[in-house]
Design an enzyme around this catalytic site. Sequence first.
Site, PDB file in Angstrom:
ATOM      1  N   GLU A   8     -35.833 -28.152  19.491  1.00  0.00           N
ATOM      2  CA  GLU A   8     -36.554 -28.756  20.611  1.00  0.00           C
ATOM      3  C   GLU A   8     -37.882 -29.325  20.128  1.00  0.00           C
ATOM      4  O   GLU A   8     -38.488 -28.793  19.195  1.00  0.00           O
ATOM      5  CB  GLU A   8     -36.856 -27.701  21.687  1.00  0.00           C
ATOM      6  CG  GLU A   8     -35.649 -27.037  22.283  1.00  0.00           C
ATOM      7  CD  GLU A   8     -36.035 -25.998  23.323  1.00  0.00           C
ATOM      8  OE1 GLU A   8     -35.160 -25.625  24.123  1.00  0.00           O
ATOM      9  OE2 GLU A   8     -37.201 -25.555  23.329  1.00  0.00           O
ATOM     10  N   HIS A  65     -38.361 -24.316  18.462  1.00  0.00           N
ATOM     11  CA  HIS A  65     -39.219 -25.376  19.002  1.00  0.00           C
ATOM     12  C   HIS A  65     -40.462 -25.472  18.116  1.00  0.00           C
ATOM     13  O   HIS A  65     -41.515 -24.925  18.440  1.00  0.00           O
ATOM     14  CB  HIS A  65     -39.604 -25.054  20.444  1.00  0.00           C
ATOM     15  CG  HIS A  65     -40.288 -26.176  21.159  1.00  0.00           C
ATOM     16  ND1 HIS A  65     -40.115 -26.444  22.493  1.00  0.00           N
ATOM     17  CD2 HIS A  65     -41.172 -27.110  20.715  1.00  0.00           C
ATOM     18  CE1 HIS A  65     -40.847 -27.468  22.853  1.00  0.00           C
ATOM     19  NE2 HIS A  65     -41.506 -27.889  21.788  1.00  0.00           N
ATOM     20  N   HIS A 101     -36.172 -22.062  30.437  1.00  0.00           N
ATOM     21  CA  HIS A 101     -37.581 -21.768  30.686  1.00  0.00           C
ATOM     22  C   HIS A 101     -37.705 -20.680  31.749  1.00  0.00           C
ATOM     23  O   HIS A 101     -37.409 -20.898  32.920  1.00  0.00           O
ATOM     24  CB  HIS A 101     -38.407 -22.987  31.114  1.00  0.00           C
ATOM     25  CG  HIS A 101     -39.869 -22.811  30.802  1.00  0.00           C
ATOM     26  ND1 HIS A 101     -40.434 -23.202  29.603  1.00  0.00           N
ATOM     27  CD2 HIS A 101     -40.867 -22.250  31.497  1.00  0.00           C
ATOM     28  CE1 HIS A 101     -41.715 -22.906  29.599  1.00  0.00           C
ATOM     29  NE2 HIS A 101     -42.006 -22.318  30.732  1.00  0.00           N
TER      30      HIS A 101
END
Length: 237
Positions: A70, A43, A190
């Site tokens: 991401e 990410h 997450h």
Amino acid sequence: MTKLSVNINKIATLRNSRGGDVPNLLKVAKDIEEFGAQGITIHPRPDERHIRYQDARDLKNIVTTEYNIEGNPIKSFMDLVLEVKPTQVTLVPDAVDAITSNAGWDTIKHQSFLQEVIKEFQENNIRTSIFIDTDLKLIEAAAKTGADRIELYTEDFATQFDLGNKEIVKSYADAAVLAHDLGLGINAGHDLSLDNIKFFKQNIPNLAEVSIGHALIAESLYLGLENVVNMYLHKLQ
């Protein structure tokens, strides 16, 4: 079996803290794949405080499993993804100064924007996923964007699970059922951890992939990276 994609942002954070190349991000990615993980996630953020844009390019030649990038689809991120052409891009509505992802997309408000972004990625044969909360109206709107998958934002699940509230998983299961009925694949991520991943997997139908980084790397400090990767794989069976 639900696939495990390991987010290696924290490895980059550790490397950057000393300004050198220890630990070597590319070697860690290769090792994680050899340990059995079915994907690598990164990410990159605009300030490159952990994953650098060059890391994304370098990993393209290293990752042999699924490669997931991401991020918020600002121009620089989109240009990077279109250059690298990973297996999957996961769209996350991060603010520039966000410490970590903290919300899913409002797929109603941003539907036309997401449609344009997703169309461009799909024209380049990149699978698209939308980071999203469990609101069923948002799931319905996500299907209208043309996305291939959603990624359920699981922070609330993890928080409530730690408090003993296992009923929280029902909203995620309902969202997964609807998404599947609408033709969307289901990812999740997450704050998933060794403590909660088995319960989550057992209760979420058609769960294709989980992306886990912070907890997995923290757990590896005590238990070892190879051991932890295999522990997750066992719990996801």
